[in-house]
Scaffold this active site. Structure first.
Site, PDB file in Angstrom:
ATOM      1  N   HIS A 155      11.571 105.558 -44.765  1.00 19.88           N
ATOM      2  CA  HIS A 155      11.295 106.995 -44.692  1.00 19.88           C
ATOM      3  C   HIS A 155      11.760 107.755 -45.931  1.00 19.88           C
ATOM      4  O   HIS A 155      11.358 108.902 -46.137  1.00 19.88           O
ATOM      5  CB  HIS A 155      11.904 107.606 -43.418  1.00 19.88           C
ATOM      6  CG  HIS A 155      13.377 107.868 -43.482  1.00 19.88           C
ATOM      7  ND1 HIS A 155      14.313 106.907 -43.189  1.00 19.88           N
ATOM      8  CD2 HIS A 155      14.080 108.994 -43.800  1.00 19.88           C
ATOM      9  CE1 HIS A 155      15.531 107.430 -43.304  1.00 19.88           C
ATOM     10  NE2 HIS A 155      15.410 108.684 -43.685  1.00 19.88           N
ATOM     11  N   SER A 160      20.881 107.432 -46.106  1.00 23.62           N
ATOM     12  CA  SER A 160      19.965 106.435 -45.555  1.00 23.62           C
ATOM     13  C   SER A 160      19.571 105.442 -46.643  1.00 23.62           C
ATOM     14  O   SER A 160      19.211 105.823 -47.756  1.00 23.62           O
ATOM     15  CB  SER A 160      18.699 107.098 -44.998  1.00 23.62           C
ATOM     16  OG  SER A 160      18.951 107.671 -43.739  1.00 23.62           O
ATOM     17  N   ASP A 167      11.991 100.645 -40.381  1.00 14.93           N
ATOM     18  CA  ASP A 167      12.409 101.617 -41.383  1.00 14.93           C
ATOM     19  C   ASP A 167      13.024 100.945 -42.610  1.00 14.93           C
ATOM     20  O   ASP A 167      13.988 101.448 -43.180  1.00 14.93           O
ATOM     21  CB  ASP A 167      13.386 102.642 -40.796  1.00 14.93           C
ATOM     22  CG  ASP A 167      13.554 103.866 -41.712  1.00 14.93           C
ATOM     23  OD1 ASP A 167      12.562 104.231 -42.377  1.00 14.93           O
ATOM     24  OD2 ASP A 167      14.668 104.429 -41.772  1.00 14.93           O
TER      25      ASP A 167
END
Length: 317
Positions: free
Chosen positions: A57, A167, A87
């Protein structure tokens, strides 16, 4: 003589602080900044020589991607593949176009040693410097499915502040070993870790084929309960099943004769009562194979043969 107030020594606390600092320094050598979106850089980890793992993402462009460490020059990277269901995204570095690798390969630990209450660190590099957050593992569970259908080998939930740009960064133990990749993209903003076991599996597939093969039946289902009397008359143990609420025209389920309104009971003899059961029964190793699907239609049990297809590739960010 008593030590004056304000000068007490806390050797245990000082030792913990020094250990955590050393762990950040050790693991931080493998953490890179990934420049693949308009906002601040995301984080990534040099997982293998010449291979960076990041989160899908945060990779918002497929070309003109670079990675950097500290004040070093940005190094070109190519997108080897992405898997929206877990992801994860994999980038390949080309030393011929950008010099030597800007980081050292992560030293990995065993993610099956994670325990609830364990002190861990979340690292990131949303720019020039490594940043760190300290917290606890709040939950550890078994295999689970993401909302996109990806298989994660172990549930690892964190009580850690995961700041913007974290992330794609690593979860790190007190020895500086990397236990997985942190993401806020699989749980509506909460901090989860994709364990190293899952990362290894996805990286290998993406490097080999550029995509993750997924089984596909072409049927939308929802859980239902079969009445006790009906289950008994059909010789079924348990009342859980799945109702077909949509069948893709021309898909594997449609070709097998499954109709909207049919109730799916079992695949190759294994009961299905949750959509994740169906996903598990249609794993990547089953693509192209025929499976026997037990269904109930108009109160009667019957079996159809379905050839598992491959899930169509969709662009997801």
């Amino acid at each position: 003589m008593a030590r004056p107030s304000g000068t007490q020594s806390f050797p245990a606390l000082r030792a913990l602080s020094e250990d955590l600092t050393a762990a950040v320094e050790r693991a931080g050598r493998a953490v890179v900044a990934v420049h693949a979106r308009r906002r601040i850089p995301a984080s990534g980890v040099l997982w293998r020589s010449g291979v960076v793992v990041a989160t899908n993402h945060t990779i918002q462009q497929d070309e003109e991607i670079t990675v950097s460490v500290g004040d070093g020059d940005r190094m070109p990277a190519t997108l080897a593949g992405r898997d929206p269901t877990t992801d994860l995204a994999v980038l390949k570095l080309d030393p011929a176009t950008g010099g030597s690798s800007p980081a050292t390969v992560a030293e990995r630990g065993a993610d099956d040693t994670l325990r609830v209450g364990q002190i861990v660190l979340a690292l990131g590099r949303p720019g020039r410097d490594v940043t760190a957050s300290l917290g606890l593992v709040s939950a550890v569970g078994g295999e689970w499915r993401t909302w996109h259908g990806g298989k994660i080998d172990r549930l690892v939930r964190l009580d850690v502040a995961v700041y913007d740009g974290f992330s794609g960064g690593p979860l790190v133990d007190g020895n500086g070993h990397v236990l997985g990749i942190n993401t806020s993209g699989l749980s509506r903003g909460a901090a989860l870790t994709i364990p190293a076991t899952t990362v290894d599996h996805v990286v290998s597939q993406l490097l080999e084929t550029g995509r993750i093969k997924r089984g596909y039946a072409g049927v939308a289902v929802q859980p239902v309960r079969i009445a006790s009397a009906a289950a008994e008359s059909l010789g079924l143990t348990g009342s859980g099943a799945l109702m077909a609420v949509g069948v893709a025209p021309g898909g594997p389920a449609d070709k097998s004769g499954i109709l909207q309104g049919d109730v799916l009971v079992a695949v190759d003899g294994a009961r299905v009562s949750d959509p994740s059961d169906l996903l598990s029964a249609l794993g990547p190793d089953r693509v192209g194979q025929r499976v026997r699907v037990q269904i109930i239609r108009a109160g009667q049990s019957r079996t159809v043969e379905l050839t598992v297809g491959e899930r169509p590739v969709r662009e997801e960010r």
